[in-house]
Design an enzyme around this catalytic site. Sequence first.
Site, short mmCIF file in Angstrom:
data_model
loop_
_atom_site.label_atom_id
_atom_site.label_comp_id
_atom_site.label_asym_id
_atom_site.label_seq_id
_atom_site.Cartn_x
_atom_site.Cartn_y
_atom_site.Cartn_z
N ARG A 2 19.16 124.99 -7.14
CA ARG A 2 20.13 124.23 -6.34
C ARG A 2 21.53 124.28 -6.96
O ARG A 2 22.52 124.32 -6.23
CB ARG A 2 19.66 122.79 -6.20
CG ARG A 2 18.51 122.71 -5.23
CD ARG A 2 17.98 121.32 -5.09
NE ARG A 2 17.12 121.25 -3.92
CZ ARG A 2 16.25 120.28 -3.70
NH1 ARG A 2 16.13 119.29 -4.58
NH2 ARG A 2 15.50 120.27 -2.62
N GLY A 43 13.99 118.45 5.05
CA GLY A 43 14.18 117.45 6.11
C GLY A 43 15.35 117.81 7.02
O GLY A 43 15.25 117.71 8.25
N LYS A 45 0.58 117.88 9.37
CA LYS A 45 0.51 116.95 10.51
C LYS A 45 1.36 117.35 11.70
O LYS A 45 2.51 117.73 11.55
CB LYS A 45 0.98 115.56 10.04
CG LYS A 45 0.00 114.93 9.08
CD LYS A 45 0.47 113.56 8.70
CE LYS A 45 -0.62 112.83 7.93
NZ LYS A 45 -0.16 111.55 7.45
#
Length: 396
Positions: free
Chosen positions: A37, A376, A198
């Site tokens: 990063r 995300g 999921k």
Amino acid sequence: MAKLNITDVELSNKKVLMRVDFNVPLDKQQNITDDTRIKETLSSIKYLLDKKCSLVLCAHLGRPKGKPVPEMSLKPCAAHLAKLTGVKVQMAPDCIGAETKKMADALNPGEILLLENLRFHPEEEKNDPNFAKELSSMAEVFVQDAFGTVHRAHASTEGVTKYLPAYAGFLLKKEIDYLGKAVENPDKPFVAILGGAKISGKIDVISNLLNKVDTLIVGGAMTYTFLKAQGLSIGNSLVEDDRLDMAKEVLAKAKEKKITFLLPIDHLIADKVEAGAKSEIVMENIPAGMIGVDIGPKTIALFTEAIKRAKTIVWNGPMGVFEINDFAKGTIAIANALAEATATGATTIIGGGDSVAAVAKAGVTSKISHISTGGGASLEFLEGKVLPGIAALKDK
Ligand code: AMP
């Protein structure tokens, strides 16, 4: 709407507040165990230093929950950044306050100051206007280069843009260019591959992408909810019984839109989700007591064929329990198929920590067009949502 980036405006000699993603893993001795990063934001940092900007960098590390936690100090990042750039990096005692402001004011062109962890203050995540104002008082312009944070309206992603003109850094620009093209104007055929645990976490992505893709491929544990919804037996595989209707709706919508919806046609099943478990390949129905842990060889061939024909491919989520080597074959095969597709001219985009790890495990990281730095954030981008930290930047 296209956003201005740091090459679109004259930034020479400016004092720049730049939001970076330094949320790196540290070991117990506070050593950085993966500096990806930090390295990824170097091109923006170097560009601004060449322009004789003075750089006030701000970032968060871990989840200190609004109070100072010494183990979550950004000090190791300051030392590491100095090593990577060859430029001295001053470390501020805090991210706001008189002493920090004094250091920022004293900063000369070509110098770097790293502010202490923003999340040591609860006001950061609450997007408190006074906190944002204090942060912005340290600079003349704001540059956003932390893609992983732009899906949240925090003081350092959205609040500061009320007080400073805000532009995208190179890392953020690359994310917007790749993900934006994929959702707005992809080269066709456009194939999306979704996996992971999921449906509930990915339903919004599936819904949005159903309006855009030619082929939607589903693998991973999500498979079994879809299979059960179609009346097949799934043994003891992971399933979301409260999402069966949702799965049926997705299947019906795909049919209505004439999208090719590919589900696994064979499975690697095991009696336990453990290395060394008894396993075999089965077609269609999974016997009682057994667990689907990876896609089978026929599925690998089916998915690979679809990938070969694609011009744009987006992938998020593993095809099986890839953390266990015995169950990683399907995920690795997809990573390799994407690498080959890139080599023959397709644009390949990967988001989400697990798929990124899988590509690294397959050793093909450098052969993918774009690996998103925000799990995300990339999901919310693919959901078609407005990301507050991008929306707040100046329009072109
Ligand atoms: P997600 O965060 O939803 O992308 O899910 C990632 C996780 O899904 C990984 O930790 C995988 O081990 C897990 N996963 C993928 N396939 C399966 C499966 N067949 N059974 C159980 N877990 C799975």
